[in-house]
Structure formats: structure tokens, C-alpha cells
Design an enzyme around this catalytic site. Structure first.
Site, PDB file in Angstrom:
ATOM      1  N   LYS A 299       0.868  -1.345  -0.087  1.00  0.00           N
ATOM      2  CA  LYS A 299       0.046   0.082  -0.083  1.00  0.00           C
ATOM      3  C   LYS A 299       0.970   1.131   0.059  1.00  0.00           C
ATOM      4  O   LYS A 299       1.737   1.473   1.039  1.00  0.00           O
ATOM      5  CB  LYS A 299      -0.630   0.123   1.246  1.00  0.00           C
ATOM      6  CG  LYS A 299      -1.727   1.265   1.447  1.00  0.00           C
ATOM      7  CD  LYS A 299      -2.653   1.469   2.761  1.00  0.00           C
ATOM      8  CE  LYS A 299      -3.364   2.456   3.081  1.00  0.00           C
ATOM      9  NZ  LYS A 299      -4.246   2.319   4.411  1.00  0.00           N
ATOM     10  N   GLU A 303      -3.721   7.149   1.922  1.00  0.00           N
ATOM     11  CA  GLU A 303      -3.973   7.353   3.356  1.00  0.00           C
ATOM     12  C   GLU A 303      -2.573   7.668   4.104  1.00  0.00           C
ATOM     13  O   GLU A 303      -2.611   7.235   5.356  1.00  0.00           O
ATOM     14  CB  GLU A 303      -4.709   6.432   3.895  1.00  0.00           C
ATOM     15  CG  GLU A 303      -6.050   6.130   3.189  1.00  0.00           C
ATOM     16  CD  GLU A 303      -6.742   5.047   3.840  1.00  0.00           C
ATOM     17  OE1 GLU A 303      -6.531   3.898   4.405  1.00  0.00           O
ATOM     18  OE2 GLU A 303      -8.196   5.084   3.646  1.00  0.00           O
ATOM     19  N   LYS A 377      -9.765  -2.887  -4.716  1.00  0.00           N
ATOM     20  CA  LYS A 377     -11.202  -3.121  -4.200  1.00  0.00           C
ATOM     21  C   LYS A 377     -12.494  -3.047  -4.889  1.00  0.00           C
ATOM     22  O   LYS A 377     -12.391  -2.576  -5.760  1.00  0.00           O
ATOM     23  CB  LYS A 377     -11.651  -1.673  -3.077  1.00  0.00           C
ATOM     24  CG  LYS A 377     -10.497  -2.001  -1.757  1.00  0.00           C
ATOM     25  CD  LYS A 377     -10.870  -0.913  -0.617  1.00  0.00           C
ATOM     26  CE  LYS A 377      -9.617  -0.814   0.270  1.00  0.00           C
ATOM     27  NZ  LYS A 377      -9.805  -0.165   1.516  1.00  0.00           N
ATOM     28  N   ASP A 382     -14.965   2.403  -0.464  1.00  0.00           N
ATOM     29  CA  ASP A 382     -14.111   1.460   0.338  1.00  0.00           C
ATOM     30  C   ASP A 382     -15.177   0.435   1.040  1.00  0.00           C
ATOM     31  O   ASP A 382     -15.580   0.967   2.134  1.00  0.00           O
ATOM     32  CB  ASP A 382     -13.723   2.316   1.567  1.00  0.00           C
ATOM     33  CG  ASP A 382     -12.688   1.747   2.288  1.00  0.00           C
ATOM     34  OD1 ASP A 382     -12.309   0.570   2.303  1.00  0.00           O
ATOM     35  OD2 ASP A 382     -12.320   2.341   3.149  1.00  0.00           O
ATOM     36  N   GLU A 410     -15.874  -4.696   8.571  1.00  0.00           N
ATOM     37  CA  GLU A 410     -15.634  -3.213   8.971  1.00  0.00           C
ATOM     38  C   GLU A 410     -16.818  -2.292   8.689  1.00  0.00           C
ATOM     39  O   GLU A 410     -17.074  -1.755   9.688  1.00  0.00           O
ATOM     40  CB  GLU A 410     -14.305  -2.730   8.022  1.00  0.00           C
ATOM     41  CG  GLU A 410     -14.244  -1.230   8.443  1.00  0.00           C
ATOM     42  CD  GLU A 410     -13.022  -0.804   7.554  1.00  0.00           C
ATOM     43  OE1 GLU A 410     -12.381  -1.619   6.719  1.00  0.00           O
ATOM     44  OE2 GLU A 410     -12.766   0.330   7.664  1.00  0.00           O
ATOM     45  N   TRP A 559     -12.267  13.169   3.161  1.00  0.00           N
ATOM     46  CA  TRP A 559     -12.009  11.797   3.210  1.00  0.00           C
ATOM     47  C   TRP A 559     -13.087  11.211   1.600  1.00  0.00           C
ATOM     48  O   TRP A 559     -12.728  10.239   1.113  1.00  0.00           O
ATOM     49  CB  TRP A 559     -12.603  10.682   4.061  1.00  0.00           C
ATOM     50  CG  TRP A 559     -11.674  10.927   5.292  1.00  0.00           C
ATOM     51  CD1 TRP A 559     -11.709  11.645   6.666  1.00  0.00           C
ATOM     52  CD2 TRP A 559     -10.610  10.350   5.515  1.00  0.00           C
ATOM     53  NE1 TRP A 559     -10.734  11.518   7.222  1.00  0.00           N
ATOM     54  CE2 TRP A 559      -9.909  10.471   6.713  1.00  0.00           C
ATOM     55  CE3 TRP A 559      -9.846   9.297   4.569  1.00  0.00           C
ATOM     56  CZ2 TRP A 559      -8.557  10.041   7.096  1.00  0.00           C
ATOM     57  CZ3 TRP A 559      -8.780   8.814   5.156  1.00  0.00           C
ATOM     58  CH2 TRP A 559      -8.094   9.198   6.382  1.00  0.00           C
TER      59      TRP A 559
HETATM   60  C1  GCU Z   1     -10.009   1.394   5.009  1.00  0.00           C
HETATM   61  C2  GCU Z   1      -9.654   1.087   6.631  1.00  0.00           C
HETATM   62  C3  GCU Z   1      -8.711   1.358   6.784  1.00  0.00           C
HETATM   63  C4  GCU Z   1      -7.617   0.660   5.795  1.00  0.00           C
HETATM   64  C5  GCU Z   1      -7.920   1.145   4.722  1.00  0.00           C
HETATM   65  C6  GCU Z   1      -7.193   0.245   3.540  1.00  0.00           C
HETATM   66  O1  GCU Z   1      -9.798   2.615   4.942  1.00  0.00           O
HETATM   67  O2  GCU Z   1     -10.707   1.638   7.061  1.00  0.00           O
HETATM   68  O3  GCU Z   1      -8.393   0.682   8.217  1.00  0.00           O
HETATM   69  O4  GCU Z   1      -6.128   0.905   6.563  1.00  0.00           O
HETATM   70  O5  GCU Z   1      -9.201   0.900   4.139  1.00  0.00           O
HETATM   71  O6  GCU Z   1      -7.516  -0.545   3.002  1.00  0.00           O
HETATM   72  O7  GCU Z   1      -5.753   0.270   3.227  1.00  0.00           O
END
Ligand code: GCU
Length: 843
Positions: A299, A303, A377, A382, A410, A559
Site C-alpha cells: 500500500k 492515506e 477493492k 471502500d 468493517e 475523506w
Molecule cells: C479502510 C480502512 C483502513 C484501511 C484502509 C485500506 O479505509 O478503514 O483501516 O487501512 O481501508 O484498505 O488500506
């Protein structure tokens, strides 16, 4: 007669408490009399079953399965001379080496594929590789455990996987916590290292192997560089060693900045020679320890995670750094497409997080090394309760892709609500993207078939923990089981997969099978109904735990999970003509459908269009706002009905699992009301439009706590306000006192269900008692964190709001109703309301 001793055992199985740890591999006894036993093989013959190989495991599992399921002791032997009545378990090549021929017209096997051929009391399980043979053994055992003796006597099955990548992701942190995990701490890590006792890791590999998952990424995508210290790499080796006998390869997530953070370099620029060397060395060290290491998951630039953008390098340049380090070893790089700017401004009508994946990755198509797979995804945002398929699947013609699903719930109630996911997954994998105006079904893109790619497949974020149930809830395991089965064959039917899981997990009683199917198949529609409708996402608190309701948090921040709701209109305008242009990321035929509200399915209307609350839906004719209200009330009623459906299984399931599941259904029924009231109340307030059926804000059977006579309790304004009935609750005046709230029952004499809505915060275990006159109706504790194994909130909000129910209470008009609360820790014994519900009223 052998079965005489077995049959009582089978019945006794019901009385014995099961803890769920064996999941669908319980090998529970099935009825098999002497005649039935004689018709089964008497020997297991394995070829080349070296110590620790999946073939050895296959022999052991079969032996155990015969013993536990049908009470038959079967010897395992090795070598080419199989006695009569044998199951031969081997790879095809070893089988041929023994001089045994295969039928000329046999369908060729792909990697991991297998033949399962049975004839009377003989069977052959031949894998393309040792792992395939183990899959075949588990298939045989699954038939045995489901009592399918006809298939065991005569079947000619050839099984090939739909796709080569069938991986699991765990989001485990080095300290043992799990991001978005709801079943206790990690089975792999604790205190910065790999745990000593890897028994659970081995058991996990067993489960994964039985559903044909071939690799696992063991640590969080938000990765910690300390995993790459020599000691921790030794630990990874130990994990790989316990999983290898099950054919499950191990891989890890990487932190892009590791060369700097751990390696002491002054850069992590992916084009810098010292960085390339550093990753090459790390990769070599891993392969020295783990020769069959699966690869990396990365990743990057997402974020707040470091990535190639720091050095103005492209994502492909970043990815290729790892892919090239892995290539000589045969490893695979899974590179995540979850890259977006989380500081977007909502003021700009054209901004849209959903556009990000295609914007970033489409221009790079063809630039990734061929051992790279872009992990995407399923939807553009998300893991929401309803999303359209990610258009990136249609835009990468020269790049391998895999879909990323989430088994951990989640955004789906975090294992405290039932949510059977395959029907949702199928809206994505069965979707025809019409690339070049011809059939382009997502599952065929994933397998690599459509764009003729060498690699591709499936990944699921699972996040099992040390809880004996693995996921925190017995029923949640159907999603893990189904994930493996569908990654192997996505054309399988959701109900058929579920039924085999149910038979293996609970038994084959017809009422039991039908009830679990009814519950599971109703679960997604119900959850969508009481969370977020018409493509408006799961309206949870996106700034906190992603659990309970809080629609306001979706807007006004960077976000990008916006609803753009105002007093008159709602929805994201993602059209090309007037909006963010997202619909134009699909191939033309799909784009045209989504561009026009008249051809967009209602369930995605607000995903693609910004419309007035008064707009009428195509399919039902309801207005958008009335649909919100109706759906929320219907969803909560369905959740309520789950308790009764489950109760009808009493006696058909062992007591422990029956009770543990029941507890969750009772909880869900209460929390569904919290969802219903919060979301309906929020939009009632925002739009000013009343519910045509006068349900919203109208609760004739409730007695608000803040309206009672309070002693030691004070009124408290709940935030967000819609998470409290009338926006107000009561809390004890201090955290160490007792509060009393009294009122007089204004309702006619009769039998009622008495419910109390309260808030269960973690960080305290308050105690409450409710009395009618001076007689205690019941007491309870604020210990949901123990009972659900889940810590949603330290505030009075939509996460902590919950209820307790006392059924069939005799009440007389004028009775004194009294709630006493004793605060504990940070939990001030909060109460929202008491309701006395006549039979049939869900409120
Ligand atoms: C979501 C999730 C995060 C996770 C992110 C990801 O936003 O809330 O906890 O790190 O996805 O898939 O990288």
C-alpha cells in the site's frame, strides 16, 4: 454393529458444547452403519508423501476424517502398490511414474487442480501438485462429512481453479492488535515479534487449505518496517513452516519507507541504486528462510502511507522495484489500487475520490512488471454496503488484476450484525463491463482470461483473531468459507455454498439448513435497508469506528465519502455532463446507463445522481425520502425477526453455539432500531419532510429517561443528536454515583415487552436494575465489550447505543417504573428511554 456405538455419539454431539474453533472442519459423526462403512475405502495410499508435505497432511486428514466422521479406522500406507479398497492420494506425475495410466480423455489440470475419481470402495485423488492433492482430499472429506455417500461411491470430478491468486490478507500489527479485526488479538504477532506458539496459525492454514486458499499476507497493509529485522524474518520462517504442510504460502505487506526507517539509508527513492540493493538483499534473506515465499503486498502513497510520489516517481516505478526483487525467486507483487487524496475539498463539485483509481492507474497500464498484480477493492470507495463495480477492472488491459474483498465486516456491523456477503460480491463479479461493447464479465477479467493475462485473482481481508470462533461470531465464518469456494469457482451459487457450510458447521437437518439460509440471504438486504439506501453508502461514522450510524460525518471533510445532502437534495452527481465525470470511466454502454437517472438502477441512484428528496423512484414509485423511511423500518423489522427464526433452531444446535449466536441476534435487533431511528431522524430533520406513515419521531410507547423524575441522574445531550431518542439521555451526576429515574406507567393494563435503551461504553461496567413498583423486572451490566468482544465507543453515540429486553412483563396503568443505575469507570450508567411494547410492536 458398529453404528450402535456411533449413533448415540452423534446425538451426544448436540449436547456437547462446541467452541467453534474447528469451524467447518469439525468432522462431526454422520450416520454410517456397517454396510455403509464397508462400502468405504479401507486403506489410504499416498505417493511421495515426504515429511511436512501437503500429501502427508492429506493422508493424516483422511485418516482423521474416517475415524471421526464414520468411525472407521483406515491405515495409511505409501508406495505404488495400493491394496484393494484404497484411496490413492498423489500428484499426477507420481501416479504416472508408478506406471498407472490416466484416461486418455482426461481434462488437463491447471496448477493446484485435482481429479477426484471414486468407484465403489476405491478412490483416486490426483493433484496437479501436492497442494492440489490435498484440496482433493478435503473435497472427499467434505462429501463424507455431509453424508453424501452416493457421490463417494461414484464420481468423476475434475477441478481446476478459476484463478491462480486466491489469497488472504490479515491486517495484523506487530503489537498484536488487528486493524479492523473483531475477534481478539493476532494469532501471529505480539509485542513487536512473532508469537512463540503458532498452533492457531497452523489451524488457520488447515481451514484455508480446505477452501483452496493458496497464500496469506500476514501483516497489516499499513505496514511496520520492523517486520524486516533478522529476528522477525526468522519468525516469519516459523509461520511459513507451520503453514507449508497445508499448501498455504506466506507473504508480507511492506512499508515503502523501510530502507530509510529501518535500513538507515537517507532515501527510499525507488530508482536509487542503494534502495534497489537494499530491497534486493531483504528479498534474498526472506527467500533463504522461506524458499516458497509468496511475495509482497504494498500500500503506497495512500492515506498517509509513504510511496514513490515523495520522489515524483510513478506508482509503476514504485511497484517495479519490488516486482524485480521478487522475480528471480518466482514471487508475486500485489500492488494496491487504493490510492487517493484524502484531503479533497467538497466545495469543488467535480472533486471525487471515486475517480482516483482510474485516474492514477489507467495511464500506467502496461508499465508494470508481469509478476505484478494490481489489487483493486470491489467498489471505487471502500467496502460500502452497495457500490458499483470499480471501473478500473475495465481500464487495465495490459496489467494483471485481482479483486479485494473484505470478510471482516468493517462497514457491515463488525460481526455483531449478520451479513452474508456472497450475494453482494456477485453483483460485482457477475457484472458485465461491456469493454469494447462485448461481454466482459468481471470474473473473467479477474481470472486473466478476458484480457489474456498470465496472473490474476482474488484477495480477501479476513482478520481472524485469537477468539475461538476465529471471527468473533460463528455465523460470520460462512463468509470465509464462501470466499474460498468462490475464488476457486465464482459461478457457484451463493445458497448452495452456504448450505454446504451449514451442513459442515451445524448439521444437515432440513429446518436448520433452511433457516440459516433464510437468515443469511435476508441479512444483506436488511442491513442495507437500515444503514444506507439507494447507493448512499453505509451511513456510519466514518471519522471514528465505522460501526454505528452517523450520516453527518460523511460530509465536510477531505475523506471524500460525501453524500452532498442538504435540505432539499442528496447524492453525488457523478455524471459526465454535470458532475464528477466518474460514470465516464466505464465503457460506453455501462457509462450511458449510469449517466442517466432514468436508466440507473434505484439501488445506485444516489451514488450517481444528486436529486431532490421528492424525486420518485423508478421501481417502487416512492419518493427518495419516503424510501429512506420505509427501508429503515423494514430493515429493523427484519432484524427483529431474526431472533425468532434463530429460536426455532433450539435443540438442533449445541447449547453453546446456539446461545452465542442468539446473543448477537438479540443485540442486532436492538442496534437495528438505533440505526433506523438515527438515519431516519437525521434526514427528517435535514429535509423537513415528515414520514407519510407518521413513524419517524413518533414513539407512542416510549418513556424518555430525561422526562422522568431524576435523582442522582442528570440530562445529557447526545452527540450526534439523532443517536438519542429526543436527542437526550441521562447519565449519573458523577462517575462514581448511583442514579434513580422514576415515572408512572401511563399505558393500559396488559402484557408488554419492556425494553430499555442505554449506552454501553467501554471503559466501564455500569449496572442497572429496572423495577415495576418495588419488584425488580431485571438487571444487566454494561459489559458488551466482553460479550461481543468488541469495543465500539467511549461516548454516548450510535456505536454504544443498545438495548435490553424483558419479554412478557405484566404492567398496570399507574405502576411506578424505576431504573436504577450504578456508574462504573468512565461509564455513567446512561439511559436513553424505556419502552413498553405491546405484542407485535417493533419500536
Ligand atoms: C479502510 C480502512 C483502513 C484501511 C484502509 C485500506 O479505509 O478503514 O483501516 O487501512 O481501508 O484498505 O488500506
Amino acid at each position: 454393529m458398529r453404528w450402535n456405538t456411533l449413533w448415540p455419539l452423534a446425538l451426544a454431539g448436540l449436547a456437547v458444547a462446541e467452541d467453534g474453533s474447528q469451524a467447518w472442519l469439525r468432522y462431526a459423526p454422520v450416520h454410517c452403519n456397517k454396510h455403509c462403512q464397508d462400502a468405504l475405502p479401507s486403506h489410504i495410499t499416498t505417493l511421495n508423501a515426504t515429511k511436512g508435505s501437503p500429501l502427508e497432511t492429506a493422508g493424516d486428514e483422511l485418516q482423521k476424517g474416517f475415524r471421526d466422521i464414520v468411525g472407521k479406522h483406515v491405515q495409511v500406507s505409501h508406495g505404488c502398490d495400493a491394496p484393494p479398497s484404497s484411496i490413492v492420494v498423489a500428484t499426477v506425475s507420481d501416479f504416472l511414474e508408478c506406471g498407472s495410466p490416466l484416461a486418455k480423455d482426461s481434462t488437463p489440470l491447471d496448477e493446484d487442480g485435482f481429479y477426484l475419481l471414486t468407484h465403489g470402495s476405491s478412490a483416486m485423488i490426483l493433484g496437479q501438485n501436492a497442494r492440489g492433492a490435498l484440496y482433493g482430499a478435503f473435497e472427499y472429506l467434505s462429501l463424507l462429512a455431509q453424508g453424501d455417500f452416493d457421490a463417494l461411491a461414484s464420481t468423476q470430478t475434475t477441478e481446476n481453479p478459476h484463478a491462480p491468486i486466491r489469497w488472504i490478507n490479515q491486517w495484523d500489527n506487530m503489537d498484536g492488535s488487528i486493524e479492523r479485526g473483531y475477534a481478539g488479538p493476532s494469532i501471529f504477532f505480539a509485542e513487536g515479534a512473532i508469537v512463540e506458539d503458532l498452533t492457531r496459525a497452523r489451524e488457520y492454514a488447515r481451514l484455508l487449505s480446505s477452501i483452496r486458499v493458496n497464500a496469506i499476507i500476514v501483516n497489516n497493509v499499513n505496514a511496520n518496517a520492523t517486520l524486516l529485522t533478522p529476528e522477525n524474518m526468522d519468525g516469519l520462517q516459523r509461520i511459513a513452516d507451520v503453514m507449508r504442510p497445508y499448501g498455504v504460502q506466506v507473504g508480507i505487506s511492506l512499508n515503502f519507507a523501510s530502507p530509510q526507517d529501518l535500513g538507515g539509508l537517507n532515501t527510499y527513492d525507488p530508482l536509487d541504486e542503494s534502495v534497489i540493493q537494499w530491497w534486493g538483499d531483504i528479498t534474498d534473506s526472506l527467500y533463504e528462510r522461506i524458499p516458497d515465499f509468496a511475495g509482497y503486498l504494498v500500500k503506497a502513497s495512500s492515506e498517509g502511507q509513504p510511496g514513490p510520489d515523495t520522489y515524483n516517481r510513478t506508482l509503476a516505478e514504485g511497484a517495479n522495484l519490488f516486482a524485480r526483487a521478487l522475480k528471480p525467486h518466482g514471487g508475486v507483487l500485489m500492488f494496491r489500487a487504493f490510492v487517493y487524496d484524502h484531503h479533497l475539498t467538497e466545495d469543488n463539485w467535480r472533486n471525487d475520490r471515486a475517480n482516483a483509481a482510474v485516474d492514477f492507474f489507467k495511464p500506467l497500464d502496461g508499465e508494470f512488471e508481469d509478476n505484478t498484480v494490481i489489487q483493486i477493492k470491489y467498489g471505487p470507495i471502500d467496502f460500502q454496503v452497495r457500490e458499483p463495480v470499480s471501473p478500473l477492472f475495465a481500464n487495465l488491459r495490459h496489467t494483471n488484476v485481482a479483486i479485494e474483498l473484505q470478510v471482516t465486516q468493517e462497514y457491515f456491523g463488525q460481526q455483531c450484525h449478520l451479513f452474508y456477503m456472497p450475494p453482494l460480491w456477485k453483483t460485482i463479479t457477475d457484472f458485465d463491463l461491456r469493454v469494447d461493447n462485448r461481454s466482459s464479465v468481471v470474473r473473467d477479467i479477474l481470472s486473466g482470461e478476458h484480457f489474456k493475462r498470465p496472473l490474476g485473482g482474488w484477495a480477501a481481508v479476513v482478520n481472524v483473531g485469537t477468539n475461538t470462533t476465529w471471527l468473533g461470531s460463528h455465523l460470520a465464518l460462512s463468509n470465509l468459507y464462501a470466499y474460498g469456494r468462490l475464488a476457486w469457482d465464482p459461478t457457484l451459487d451463493s445458497v448452495a455454498v452456504l448450505e454446504s457450510w451449514t451442513r459442515l458447521t451445524f448439521g444437515a437437518n432440513r429446518h436448520l439448513l433452511d433457516t440459516i439460509t433464510d437468515l443469511s440471504m435476508a441479512s444483506w438486504p436488511a442491513y442495507e435497508n437500515y444503514t444506507g439506501n439507494l447507493g448512499m453508502q453505509t451511513l456510519t461514522d466514518i471519522l471514528y469506528t465505522h460501526y454505528g450510524p452517523n450520516p453527518a460525518t460523511h460530509d465536510g471533510n477531505g475523506w471524500g465519502m460525501w453524500t452532498r445532502a442538504n435540505s432539499e437534495t442528496i447524492g453525488m452527481d457523478r455524471t459526465v455532463w454535470n458532475g464528477t465525470g466518474f460514470s465516464g470511466q466505464y465503457p460506453p454502454q455501462v457509462a450511458a446507463r449510469y449517466e442517466d437517472p432514468a436508466t440507473t438502477p434505484d439501488n445506485l441512484l444516489l451514488w450517481f445522481h444528486h436529486v431532490p428528496y421528492t424525486r420518485r423512484l423508478r421501481e417502487t414509485g416512492e419518493t427518495v425520502i419516503q424510501h429512506f423511511y420505509n427501508a429503515h423500518y423494514a430493515g429493523a423489522e427484519t432484524a427483529h425477526s431474526f431472533v425468532g427464526l434463530w429460536d426455532s433452531l433450539k435443540g438442533l444446535i449445541d447449547t453453546r453455539r446456539f446461545a452465542e449466536v442468539r446473543e448477537r441476534f438479540v443485540y442486532q435487533a436492538g442496534h437495528a432500531i438505533v440505526w433506523r431511528d438515527s438515519v431516519s431522524g437525521f434526514y427528517r430533520n435535514l429535509s423537513g419532510i415528515p414520514d407519510a406513515h407518521d413513524r419517524v419521531w413518533n414513539h407512542p410507547w416510549r418513556l424518555e429517561a430525561e422526562d422522568m423524575q431524576l435523582d442522582g441522574y442528570v440530562a445529557y445531550t447526545v452527540s450526534p443528536p439523532e443517536a438519542g431518542s429526543g436527542a437526550t439521555a441521562i447519565v449519573t451526576a458523577t462517575n462514581s454515583t448511583t442514579g434513580v429515574a422514576r415515572t408512572t406507567v401511563p399505558f393500559p393494563d396488559g402484557m408488554y415487552d419492556l425494553v430499555v435503551n442505554y449506552y454501553d461504553l467501554y471503559g466501564g461496567k455500569s449496572e442497572w436494575t429496572v423495577y415495576l413498583n418495588d419488584e425488580a423486572v431485571g438487571s444487566w451490566k454494561g459489559d458488551m465489550e466482553d460479550r461481543l468482544g468488541h469495543n465500539p465507543s467511549i461516548y454516548l453515540d450510535g456505536h454504544s447505543a443498545t438495548r435490553v429486553r424483558f419479554a412478557g412483563v405484566k404492567v398496570r396503568e399507574g405502576d411506578e417504573l424505576r431504573v436504577e443505575g450504578v456508574a462504573d469507570g468512565i461509564e455513567p450508567a446512561p439511559v436513553d428511554y424505556v419502552a413498553l411494547l405491546p405484542a407485535g410492536v417493533v419500536d
